[in-house]
Design a protein around this motif. Sequence first.
Motif, PDB file in Angstrom:
ATOM      1  N   THR A 128       0.843  -1.201   0.000  1.00 27.80           N
ATOM      2  CA  THR A 128       0.000   0.000   0.000  1.00 27.80           C
ATOM      3  C   THR A 128       0.876   1.247   0.000  1.00 27.80           C
ATOM      4  O   THR A 128       1.877   1.316   0.702  1.00 27.80           O
ATOM      5  CB  THR A 128      -0.927   0.019   1.232  1.00 27.80           C
ATOM      6  OG1 THR A 128      -1.782  -1.126   1.185  1.00 27.80           O
ATOM      7  CG2 THR A 128      -1.767   1.283   1.278  1.00 27.80           C
ATOM      8  N   VAL A 129       0.487   2.236  -0.794  1.00 31.97           N
ATOM      9  CA  VAL A 129       1.169   3.525  -0.864  1.00 31.97           C
ATOM     10  C   VAL A 129       0.123   4.599  -0.612  1.00 31.97           C
ATOM     11  O   VAL A 129      -0.987   4.516  -1.136  1.00 31.97           O
ATOM     12  CB  VAL A 129       1.836   3.743  -2.243  1.00 31.97           C
ATOM     13  CG1 VAL A 129       2.454   5.129  -2.350  1.00 31.97           C
ATOM     14  CG2 VAL A 129       2.885   2.668  -2.499  1.00 31.97           C
ATOM     15  N   GLU A 130       0.462   5.600   0.189  1.00 32.89           N
ATOM     16  CA  GLU A 130      -0.440   6.715   0.431  1.00 32.89           C
ATOM     17  C   GLU A 130       0.088   7.959  -0.267  1.00 32.89           C
ATOM     18  O   GLU A 130       1.295   8.192  -0.302  1.00 32.89           O
ATOM     19  CB  GLU A 130      -0.601   6.990   1.924  1.00 32.89           C
ATOM     20  CG  GLU A 130      -1.380   5.913   2.621  1.00 32.89           C
ATOM     21  CD  GLU A 130      -1.854   6.312   4.010  1.00 32.89           C
ATOM     22  OE1 GLU A 130      -1.764   7.500   4.378  1.00 32.89           O
ATOM     23  OE2 GLU A 130      -2.325   5.414   4.729  1.00 32.89           O
ATOM     24  N   HIS A 131      -0.837   8.748  -0.805  1.00 35.03           N
ATOM     25  CA  HIS A 131      -0.530  10.019  -1.454  1.00 35.03           C
ATOM     26  C   HIS A 131      -1.346  11.090  -0.740  1.00 35.03           C
ATOM     27  O   HIS A 131      -2.553  10.917  -0.556  1.00 35.03           O
ATOM     28  CB  HIS A 131      -0.945   9.995  -2.937  1.00 35.03           C
ATOM     29  CG  HIS A 131      -0.313   8.890  -3.718  1.00 35.03           C
ATOM     30  ND1 HIS A 131       0.833   9.072  -4.445  1.00 35.03           N
ATOM     31  CD2 HIS A 131      -0.668   7.597  -3.883  1.00 35.03           C
ATOM     32  CE1 HIS A 131       1.160   7.933  -5.041  1.00 35.03           C
ATOM     33  NE2 HIS A 131       0.258   7.022  -4.712  1.00 35.03           N
ATOM     34  N   MET A 132      -0.695  12.174  -0.315  1.00 35.50           N
ATOM     35  CA  MET A 132      -1.385  13.256   0.387  1.00 35.50           C
ATOM     36  C   MET A 132      -1.155  14.559  -0.371  1.00 35.50           C
ATOM     37  O   MET A 132      -0.031  14.864  -0.746  1.00 35.50           O
ATOM     38  CB  MET A 132      -0.818  13.431   1.792  1.00 35.50           C
ATOM     39  CG  MET A 132      -0.593  12.167   2.545  1.00 35.50           C
ATOM     40  SD  MET A 132      -1.739  11.772   3.814  1.00 35.50           S
ATOM     41  CE  MET A 132      -2.307  13.251   4.451  1.00 35.50           C
ATOM     42  N   LEU A 133      -2.223  15.324  -0.569  1.00 37.54           N
ATOM     43  CA  LEU A 133      -2.136  16.648  -1.176  1.00 37.54           C
ATOM     44  C   LEU A 133      -2.924  17.592  -0.276  1.00 37.54           C
ATOM     45  O   LEU A 133      -4.143  17.456  -0.152  1.00 37.54           O
ATOM     46  CB  LEU A 133      -2.712  16.656  -2.595  1.00 37.54           C
ATOM     47  CG  LEU A 133      -2.726  18.006  -3.296  1.00 37.54           C
ATOM     48  CD1 LEU A 133      -1.303  18.546  -3.484  1.00 37.54           C
ATOM     49  CD2 LEU A 133      -3.445  17.915  -4.627  1.00 37.54           C
ATOM     50  N   VAL A 134      -2.215  18.515   0.373  1.00 36.70           N
ATOM     51  CA  VAL A 134      -2.865  19.442   1.288  1.00 36.70           C
ATOM     52  C   VAL A 134      -3.521  20.558   0.478  1.00 36.70           C
ATOM     53  O   VAL A 134      -2.872  21.200  -0.355  1.00 36.70           O
ATOM     54  CB  VAL A 134      -1.859  20.016   2.310  1.00 36.70           C
ATOM     55  CG1 VAL A 134      -2.543  21.013   3.237  1.00 36.70           C
ATOM     56  CG2 VAL A 134      -1.227  18.887   3.122  1.00 36.70           C
ATOM     57  N   CYS A 135      -4.809  20.776   0.738  1.00 39.16           N
ATOM     58  CA  CYS A 135      -5.565  21.816   0.032  1.00 39.16           C
ATOM     59  C   CYS A 135      -5.561  23.116   0.828  1.00 39.16           C
ATOM     60  O   CYS A 135      -5.287  24.180   0.271  1.00 39.16           O
ATOM     61  CB  CYS A 135      -7.004  21.351  -0.201  1.00 39.16           C
ATOM     62  SG  CYS A 135      -7.093  19.815  -1.152  1.00 39.16           S
ATOM     63  N   THR A 136      -5.893  23.044   2.114  1.00 37.32           N
ATOM     64  CA  THR A 136      -5.865  24.218   2.990  1.00 37.32           C
ATOM     65  C   THR A 136      -5.356  23.791   4.357  1.00 37.32           C
ATOM     66  O   THR A 136      -5.509  22.640   4.763  1.00 37.32           O
ATOM     67  CB  THR A 136      -7.266  24.858   3.163  1.00 37.32           C
ATOM     68  OG1 THR A 136      -8.148  23.887   3.741  1.00 37.32           O
ATOM     69  CG2 THR A 136      -7.824  25.342   1.843  1.00 37.32           C
TER      70      THR A 136
END
Length: 182
Positions: A128-136
């Motif tokens: 499993t790989v996690e991808h995070m993109l912070v919006c605010t």
Amino acid sequence: MSAPHQMIAAAIQRERSRAGKSLSGLAADAGIAKSTLSQLEAGNGNPSVETLWALAAALDVPLSLLFETEAPATRLIRAGEGEVLESEQSDFTAVLLSRCPPNVRRDVYRVVMQPGEIRRAQPHPRGTVEHMLVCTGQMRAGPEGQEQVLSAGDYYTYPGDHPHSYEALQPDTLFTMVMEAP
């Protein structure tokens, strides 16, 4: 020749060879000049996103394959970083953050988190790989010992099959999380 241009040049040559297409044939299929394609394969020029999409379509491959490199286990792209693709037709720019490997499943989540408690996650299934993109907002996230402080626009990917955590550092921190599993 810059590293991204070298990567694109190598990918175009590799995929053209795989497809069994000549330089002239691929150029015609993509609707671009043979001289343009020749320059791109030499690592010269600055291709627009339309040119790259046309080549990917003519080669019957996803656009992201033209940027394929072996990725490290963790990857952090800060807001404003990454190779920018620009449009010739409109005010549109894109930065490829991650490509999806073949035979992989992705689940996409929108998450809102408040400061306070740290969310500690146990390892997910192997691979499993996690991808995070912070919006605010701002948060701290990542695998134990490799946590990063992330602000709006930052992208971070890491193995989700190791213990990891999420912590909001500002109220109403909003992020997109993608869980990728084999």
